[in-house]
Design an enzyme around this catalytic site. Sequence first.
Site, PDB file in Angstrom:
ATOM      1  N   ARG A 136     -33.830  19.670 -16.682  1.00  0.00           N
ATOM      2  CA  ARG A 136     -35.136  19.495 -16.041  1.00  0.00           C
ATOM      3  C   ARG A 136     -35.038  18.425 -14.961  1.00  0.00           C
ATOM      4  NH1 ARG A 136     -40.313  19.801 -19.903  1.00  0.00           N
ATOM      5  NH2 ARG A 136     -41.181  20.256 -17.848  1.00  0.00           N
ATOM      6  N   SER A 182     -42.750  18.119  -9.538  1.00  0.00           N
ATOM      7  CA  SER A 182     -43.652  18.008 -10.681  1.00  0.00           C
ATOM      8  C   SER A 182     -44.712  16.951 -10.430  1.00  0.00           C
ATOM      9  CB  SER A 182     -42.877  17.653 -11.955  1.00  0.00           C
ATOM     10  OG  SER A 182     -43.753  17.417 -13.039  1.00  0.00           O
ATOM     11  N   GLU A 324     -49.419  25.975 -15.440  1.00  0.00           N
ATOM     12  CA  GLU A 324     -48.899  26.238 -16.777  1.00  0.00           C
ATOM     13  C   GLU A 324     -49.566  27.437 -17.445  1.00  0.00           C
ATOM     14  OE1 GLU A 324     -51.495  23.212 -19.522  1.00  0.00           O
ATOM     15  OE2 GLU A 324     -49.992  22.337 -18.204  1.00  0.00           O
ATOM     16  N   HIS A 351     -39.675  23.881 -15.260  1.00  0.00           N
ATOM     17  CA  HIS A 351     -40.378  23.559 -16.500  1.00  0.00           C
ATOM     18  C   HIS A 351     -39.424  23.658 -17.690  1.00  0.00           C
ATOM     19  CE1 HIS A 351     -44.938  23.559 -15.509  1.00  0.00           C
ATOM     20  NE2 HIS A 351     -44.232  23.075 -14.502  1.00  0.00           N
ATOM     21  N   LYS A 421     -43.956  22.923 -30.216  1.00  0.00           N
ATOM     22  CA  LYS A 421     -43.946  21.928 -29.142  1.00  0.00           C
ATOM     23  C   LYS A 421     -45.349  21.435 -28.836  1.00  0.00           C
ATOM     24  CE  LYS A 421     -42.052  21.284 -24.492  1.00  0.00           C
ATOM     25  NZ  LYS A 421     -43.174  20.587 -23.847  1.00  0.00           N
TER      26      LYS A 421
END
Length: 442
Positions: A136, A182, A324, A351, A421
């Site tokens: 990431r 991000s 998202e 992501h 998660k």
Amino acid sequence: MSFPAEPQSISPWPAPRVTAPLDADIRIPGSKSLTNRYLVLAALADGPSRLRAPLHSRDTELMVRSLRALGATVTEVDGDGAFGPDLEVRPMEPGAAAEAEIDCGLAGTVMRFVPPLAALKKGSTAFDGDPHARIRPMSAAIDALRGLGVDVHDDGAGSLPFTVSGTGEVAGGRLEIDAGASSQFVSALLLAGARFRDGLHLVHSGVAVPSRDHIAMTVQALRGVGVVVDDSVPNEWKVSPGPIRAFDITIEPDLSNAGPFLAAALVAGGTVRMAGWPEHTSQVGDRWRQILPQLGGTAALSGGTLTVTGTGHITGAELADTSELAPTVAALCALADSPSRLTGIAHLRGHETDRLAALATEINRLGGDVQETDDGLSIRPAALHGGLFETYADHRMATAGALIGLAVPGVLVQDIDTTAKTLPEFPQLWQQLTATATEGTR
């Protein structure tokens, strides 16, 4: 409740298929984005704080463990939330000495929000995470800390693992970064900026910052605890130095996690009602109220309950900046009767996995017709069939597979436990949802 390791399913999960309309009432645990933001703020506050009805998931457990490692005290206490205890937080002591190791798991909020806090401590803090976390993007966060005078050792990789060597103080001041990968890079610095000696004047240079709704959420949270933030100039944020006021707050339900349940009404037909929907919110998931009608459903908010209805027929659409929410939207579009195009989501390649490649690969594996574009996906109608739907340790891939499985027999979702998660209760809640189609669940 504890989620210390990357969840692993023993065998693929058969996604329930329904052949009758739904009639479901669903409640969802607290927002991950809000829970982890308020945990960070509580660790920096000027006194004890309380989070009521917070999310209890792997991502939030990793955040709690990280803050404890940096000297904050986080205690579970009885509360009224339906999904676990409240959290009381006594802040860390900036400037105190401590050596620490932080397990980021696959949590972007941990790997990006916690390093600035580590810089406020004396001593070294080592950061690492799951294998997928090491790919990431982190270079913007590492470069930003260095731009603030913080010593970071990453062997030039610009990713996990790395070590922050804190001196007990961060000077702050003006800092220019490229947060094009991000929005979390911006939020991470804003959350800690009030505790920098000179505050923070953050300037974004480069392409547009994705997921600006999440930055707005951060700014709103900061202002709610007494931090002065000036965001009047586009791509600039000024955080004044000063205390972060201790607080007592109830965490809203996670509106992004609500998406697959609401979308199920469009796939199967019928009605899904979601209680506890806030009238006003900074969560990006509130956009379901606009997105689902564009795909053929209806959405009405009344008395704190969002009611979504569908006919079982989905209409394709052109949708921009779904952030998202895109995996759920893509799953709906794969079941639509006309073409769709999703744009403005190139950042999803960084992501939990490369979500654009993963969605195209897995939907096409089931007979779909999905192509990646420069900034999104092009999805055309196709007859889908059963098969294995890989998730790549990504919770939103798992829920996308479950949604497709409502309409397509024989879909097997690999590693459904990765939903822990942000929503460990997903399999049970999904079973409750599908059980309401009593005449045709199979």
